[in-house]
Design a protein around this motif. Structure first.
Motif, PDB file in Angstrom:
ATOM      1  N   VAL A   1      46.187  42.991  47.680  1.00 47.17           N
ATOM      2  CA  VAL A   1      46.445  42.408  46.252  1.00 47.17           C
ATOM      3  C   VAL A   1      47.092  43.366  45.435  1.00 47.17           C
ATOM      4  O   VAL A   1      46.794  44.771  45.600  1.00 47.17           O
ATOM      5  CB  VAL A   1      45.238  41.926  45.652  1.00 47.17           C
TER       6      VAL A   1
ATOM      7  N   HIS B   1      49.300  38.084  44.894  1.00 47.94           N
ATOM      8  CA  HIS B   1      48.007  37.313  44.887  1.00 47.94           C
ATOM      9  C   HIS B   1      47.399  37.730  46.249  1.00 47.94           C
ATOM     10  O   HIS B   1      46.316  37.624  46.644  1.00 47.94           O
ATOM     11  CB  HIS B   1      48.135  35.891  44.752  1.00 47.94           C
TER      12      HIS B   1
ATOM     13  N   ASP C   1      36.523  39.919  47.294  1.00 48.79           N
ATOM     14  CA  ASP C   1      35.927  38.802  46.581  1.00 48.79           C
ATOM     15  C   ASP C   1      37.002  38.264  45.520  1.00 48.79           C
ATOM     16  O   ASP C   1      38.062  38.805  45.360  1.00 48.79           O
ATOM     17  CB  ASP C   1      34.643  39.410  45.882  1.00 48.79           C
ATOM     18  N   ASN C   2      36.559  37.252  44.713  1.00 46.86           N
ATOM     19  CA  ASN C   2      37.413  36.636  43.686  1.00 46.86           C
ATOM     20  C   ASN C   2      37.473  37.396  42.396  1.00 46.86           C
ATOM     21  O   ASN C   2      37.934  36.857  41.335  1.00 46.86           O
ATOM     22  CB  ASN C   2      37.337  35.300  43.722  1.00 46.86           C
ATOM     23  N   SER C   3      36.819  38.809  42.205  1.00 43.23           N
ATOM     24  CA  SER C   3      36.832  39.179  40.869  1.00 43.23           C
ATOM     25  C   SER C   3      38.144  39.637  40.213  1.00 43.23           C
ATOM     26  O   SER C   3      38.395  39.018  39.035  1.00 43.23           O
ATOM     27  CB  SER C   3      35.861  40.580  40.858  1.00 43.23           C
TER      28      SER C   3
ATOM     29  N   ARG D   1      41.488  42.534  49.026  1.00 42.48           N
ATOM     30  CA  ARG D   1      40.648  41.259  48.446  1.00 42.48           C
ATOM     31  C   ARG D   1      39.472  41.359  49.208  1.00 42.48           C
ATOM     32  O   ARG D   1      39.284  40.940  50.266  1.00 42.48           O
ATOM     33  CB  ARG D   1      41.253  40.017  48.578  1.00 42.48           C
TER      34      ARG D   1
ATOM     35  N   ASP E   1      41.125  37.853  41.067  1.00 41.53           N
ATOM     36  CA  ASP E   1      41.479  36.538  41.048  1.00 41.53           C
ATOM     37  C   ASP E   1      40.990  36.004  39.810  1.00 41.53           C
ATOM     38  O   ASP E   1      41.666  35.297  38.990  1.00 41.53           O
ATOM     39  CB  ASP E   1      41.134  35.796  42.127  1.00 41.53           C
ATOM     40  N   ALA E   2      39.682  36.031  39.522  1.00 40.11           N
ATOM     41  CA  ALA E   2      39.140  35.053  38.283  1.00 40.11           C
ATOM     42  C   ALA E   2      39.733  35.916  37.268  1.00 40.11           C
ATOM     43  O   ALA E   2      39.795  35.009  36.006  1.00 40.11           O
ATOM     44  CB  ALA E   2      37.570  35.254  38.545  1.00 40.11           C
TER      45      ALA E   2
END
Length: 143
Positions: free
Chosen positions: A131, A120, A69-71, A67, A73-74
């Motif tokens: 992830v 996650h 960044d949140n790409s 992980r 996750d988003a």
């Protein structure tokens, strides 16, 4: 890059396309695994002869990444929100490009792909967060 006759993990590139556009995987993608699935049929005739058949019923696998960044996750947060909002979730495709040791290139497309966030990540001090994206596909087609 192959080393001698051996493929290494550096020999594969993945492109994941969803109904909303490409899913940008971080450059820190650490693993890729795809496994075929089969329905096994067995029959024993009254003469005692055994008969077997393996019918292909798709593919399953994982994409591992760090992980950064949140790409990812988003993307999965939006997918979940869309599901609960009653918005249709379409299939994705995965294109796998492999640089072979002899200099050739092999390509395969996984079709009707259902993506899921399997891990996650575990947030621990002074360690990377790993992830895992899981997938199920109907077919793998050579290109």
């Amino acid at each position: 890059m192959a080393i001698g006759p051996f493929n290494t993990g550096r020999d594969v590139v993945l492109d994941v396309t969803t109904p909303t556009g490409p899913l940008r995987l971080p450059t820190t993608t650490t693993s890729w695994e795809a496994k075929p699935k089969y329905k096994e049929i067995e029959s024993v005739s009254i003469s005692g002869e055994n008969n077997h058949a393996s019918i292909p019923i798709g593919w399953t696998g994982t994409i591992g990444l760090d992980r950064t960044d949140n790409s990812v996750d988003a993307f999965f947060a939006t997918l979940e929100a869309n599901y609960y909002a009653g918005i249709n979730i379409g299939y994705a495709t995965i294109t796998e490009t492999i640089s072979e040791g002899n200099g050739s290139v092999s390509q395969y497309r996984y079709t009707k792909v259902s993506l899921r966030l399997e891990e996650h990540g575990k947030f621990v001090g002074d360690d990377r967060v790993q992830v895992t994206i899981g997938f199920s596909a109907s077919r793998r087609v050579p290109l």
